[in-house]
Design an enzyme around this catalytic site. Structure first.
Site, PDB file in Angstrom:
ATOM      1  N   ASP A 147      11.882  29.081   0.104  1.00 11.31           N
ATOM      2  CA  ASP A 147      12.216  28.159   1.191  1.00 11.31           C
ATOM      3  C   ASP A 147      13.681  27.738   1.040  1.00 11.31           C
ATOM      4  O   ASP A 147      14.468  28.493   0.473  1.00 11.31           O
ATOM      5  CB  ASP A 147      11.237  26.971   1.173  1.00 11.31           C
ATOM      6  CG  ASP A 147      11.109  26.297   2.531  1.00 11.31           C
ATOM      7  OD1 ASP A 147      12.045  26.396   3.334  1.00 11.31           O
ATOM      8  OD2 ASP A 147      10.085  25.649   2.790  1.00 11.31           O
ATOM      9  N   HIS A 181      16.041  30.149   2.220  1.00  9.21           N
ATOM     10  CA  HIS A 181      16.393  29.859   3.610  1.00  9.21           C
ATOM     11  C   HIS A 181      17.748  29.168   3.744  1.00  9.21           C
ATOM     12  O   HIS A 181      18.036  28.559   4.762  1.00  9.21           O
ATOM     13  CB  HIS A 181      15.293  29.019   4.271  1.00  9.21           C
ATOM     14  CG  HIS A 181      13.967  29.731   4.341  1.00  9.21           C
ATOM     15  ND1 HIS A 181      12.829  29.133   4.812  1.00  9.21           N
ATOM     16  CD2 HIS A 181      13.618  30.993   3.997  1.00  9.21           C
ATOM     17  CE1 HIS A 181      11.822  30.001   4.752  1.00  9.21           C
ATOM     18  NE2 HIS A 181      12.271  31.129   4.261  1.00  9.21           N
TER      19      HIS A 181
END
Ligand SMILES: *[C@@H]1O[C@H](CO)[C@@H](O)[C@H](O)[C@H]1NC(C)=O
Ligand SMILES: *[C@@H]1O[C@H](CO)[C@@H](O)[C@H](O)[C@H]1NC(C)=O
Ligand SMILES: *[C@@H]1O[C@H](CO)[C@@H](O)[C@H](O)[C@H]1NC(C)=O
Length: 403
Positions: free
Chosen positions: A224, A247
Site C-alpha cells: 500500500d 502506492h
C-alpha cells in the site's frame, strides 16, 4: 612569558573541566536488559507481561533515564501498550526480533505494539518487528464482509513528542506498519519497511494530526502507501526515501469526514520511486464532507522508475460508498511546486492534475519535468489538466497543459 601564561590557562581550564565533570549528576541510563527481567527468547513464550512490567519500571524511574535493551533472539510478544507519561527519557534498543502472533485474533487491540503519552522516546537497534502478516492478508476483505476480523497495525504512536526511531526493520505487518497520531517533533531515519506488493493495506508510515516530522534514509516497500499523510498533518520533511513496491507517497484521501483539518508545509526531496503504482499523489473525495486547504508542498529531485502514475492529483477519488460519483471536492489545493522530477511512467498520462471544479488548484508550479512513457501502449507521455491554475518553466516532458 607568554608560554607560562598559556600553560597556566590550560591548567586552569582543565581543572575547571574536571570540577564541572565530577559535580555533574550521572546521566548514564539504567539498563533493563529484557532477558534479565524475565523475557524468554524461545519464539513461543508470550513476553507481553514481562515487557509491560519492564516498561513500567523504566517509565517511573526518576534518578536517571532508562534504556530497555532487547538483545539478539526471538521474543514472541502478544499485544502490548507502553503508556506514559514517564519521569525521564527512555531509550528502547531492539537488536533481536519481536515476533507477533500469527493468528490475528491473538492481538486483542488495534495496534500490536502501542506507545501513548510519551515524550523523549528513542527507539533504535538492528532488530526486526516481525508482524507475521501472511495468515491475515487473505482475511482482509472488509470492503465486502462486515464481519471481517480486525487486523492490528504493527507499531503505533499516539500523543508522543520529541522522539525518534533509528534503524530498525518492520517486516510483514498485518495492516499498516507504523501509525502516528498526534505526534509532534518526531524523526525517522534508517528504517526499513517490507511487505509483499500484493499484501493489502500494509501502509509503511501513516500520519494524522501530526507535525514537525522528519523522515530520511528510509526504504519502504509494501502493498500500500509507502507514506500516507492524512488530515491535520503539517511540517513534514521527507528526504532520501526509496519507495517501492507500493502506492507511493500519498496525501489523503482527504475530504471524506467532516471534522478534517488542513494539511500543509510538506517537502519531499531526493527520493526514488521504483515500480510503484503512483509516485507523488494527492487524493480527495469527489463528494466531500469537509472544506479544507492543502497547501505549501514542494517535491524536488525525484526519480521515477517504471511508476504507474508518477504525478497524480486526483480530486475525483471515489473508491466506495459513502462516496457518490457526483459533486465536486471541497478540498482546496494550492501552492504546489514540483521541480526536477524525472524518469519513466508506465501510463501515458505521466502528469495528471485533476482538480476540483468548485475549488480549482491554485499556484501549481512545474520546473524541469522529464517523464518518459515506457508502458505497453505506443506514444510519448502526456499531461492532463482540469481546473488548475499555474505555470511551468525549464525542461517539460510531457508538454505541460497549465493555463
Ligand atoms: C506535544 O506537542 C504538542 C504540539 O507542540 C503540544 O500541544 C502537546 O501539549 C505536547 N504534548 C505533550 C504530552 O507534551
Ligand atoms: C530531528 O531532526 C532535526 C533535524 O535534523 C533535529 O533538529 C531535531 O533535534 C531532531 N529531533 C529529535 C527528537 O531527534
Ligand atoms: C528498482 O527495482 C528493481 C526491481 O526490484 C531493481 O532490480 C532495481 O535495482 C531497482 N533500482 C533502483 C535504482 O533502486
Amino acid at each position: 612569558m607568554a608560554c607560562i601564561v598559556f600553560a597556566f590557562k590550560a591548567l586552569c581550564l582543565s581543572l575547571l573541566f574536571i570540577t564541572v565533570a565530577s559535580t555533574r549528576p550521572t546521566n548514564r541510563p539504567k539498563v533493563f536488559n529484557v532477558r534479565r527481567y524475565g523475557a524468554i527468547p524461545d519464539g513461543k513464550t508470550d513476553n507481553a507481561n514481562a515487557f509491560t512490567n519492564i516498561w513500567k519500571s523504566a517509565c517511573r524511574r526518576v534518578s536517571s533515564s532508562s534504556k530497555i535493551y532487547v538483545p539478539k533472539g526471538t521474543f514472541y510478544l502478544g499485544g502490548v501498550e507502553f503508556v506514559g507519561p514517564c519521569k525521564n527519557k527512555i531509550e528502547f534498543v531492539i537488536d533481536g526480533t519481536l515476533l507477533a502472533p500469527a493468528n490475528p485474533r491473538d492481538i486483542k487491540q488495534d495496534t500490536w505494539i502501542n506507545f501513548r503519552y510519551v515524550n523523549n522516546l528513542y527507539i533504535s537497534g538492528s532488530g526486526t518487528l516481525d508482524g507475521q502478516g501472511k495468515q491475515s492478508w487473505p482475511l482482509n476483505d472488509c470492503h465486502k464482509n462486515t464481519n471481517c476480523p480486525k487486523l492490528a497495525m504493527t507499531m503505533g504512536f499516539a500523543f508522543v513528542n520529541n522522539s525518534r526511531i533509528n534503524g530498525i526493520t518492520s517486516l510483514n505487518s498485518k495492516m499498516g506498519h507504523f501509525n502516528f497520531f498526534s505526534v509532534h517533533h518526531f524523526n525517522i531515519t534508517g528504517v526499513t519497511i517490507t511487505a509483499p506488493d500484493n499484501s493489502p493495506n500494509t501502509d509503511g508510515l501513516k500520519f494524522g494530526s501530526s507535525s514537525h516530522i522528519h523522515i530520511s534514509n528510509t526504504h519502504i516497500g509494501t502493498g500500500d502507501d509507502c507514506i500516507a499523510i492524512l488530515s491535520g498533518t503539517t511540517n513534514m520533511d521527507i528526504s532520501n526515501v526509496k519507495c517501492g513496491p507500493g502506492h507511493g507517497i500519498s496525501v489523503g484521501s482527504l475530504g471524506k469526514n467532516k471534522d478534517e483539518k488542513d494539511v500543509k508545509d510538506l517537502i519531499v526531496r531526493d527520493t526514488i520511486f521504483n515500480g510503484t503504482s503512483d509516485g507523488i499523489r494527492i487524493k480527495t473525495w469527489e463528494s466531500s464532507a469537509s472544506k479544507i486547504v492543502v497547501s505549501n508542498f514542494v517535491y524536488e529531485n525525484i526519480q521515477m522508475i517504471n511508476v504507474g502514475k508518477p504525478i497524480n492529483i486526483d480530486q475525483k477519488y471515489c473508491p466506495h460508498p459513502p462516496c457518490e460519483k457526483k459533486g465536486e471536492s471541497h478540498v482546496q489545493i494550492q501552492n504546489l511546486k514540483l521541480r526536477n522530477i524525472y524518469g519513466t511512467s508506465k501510463n501515458k498520462v505521466a502528469v495528471n492534475l485533476q482538480c476540483s471544479k468548485s475549488f480549482p488548484c491554485k499556484n501549481v508550479e512545474l520546473i524541469d519535468i522529464n517523464l518518459k512513457h515506457n508502458g505497453v501502449k505506443a506514444g510519448s507521455s502526456t499531461a492532463v489538466c482540469k481546473n488548475v491554475d499555474g505555470f511551468a518553466s525549464g525542461k517539460m516532458v510531457p508538454k505541460h497543459c497549465l493555463g
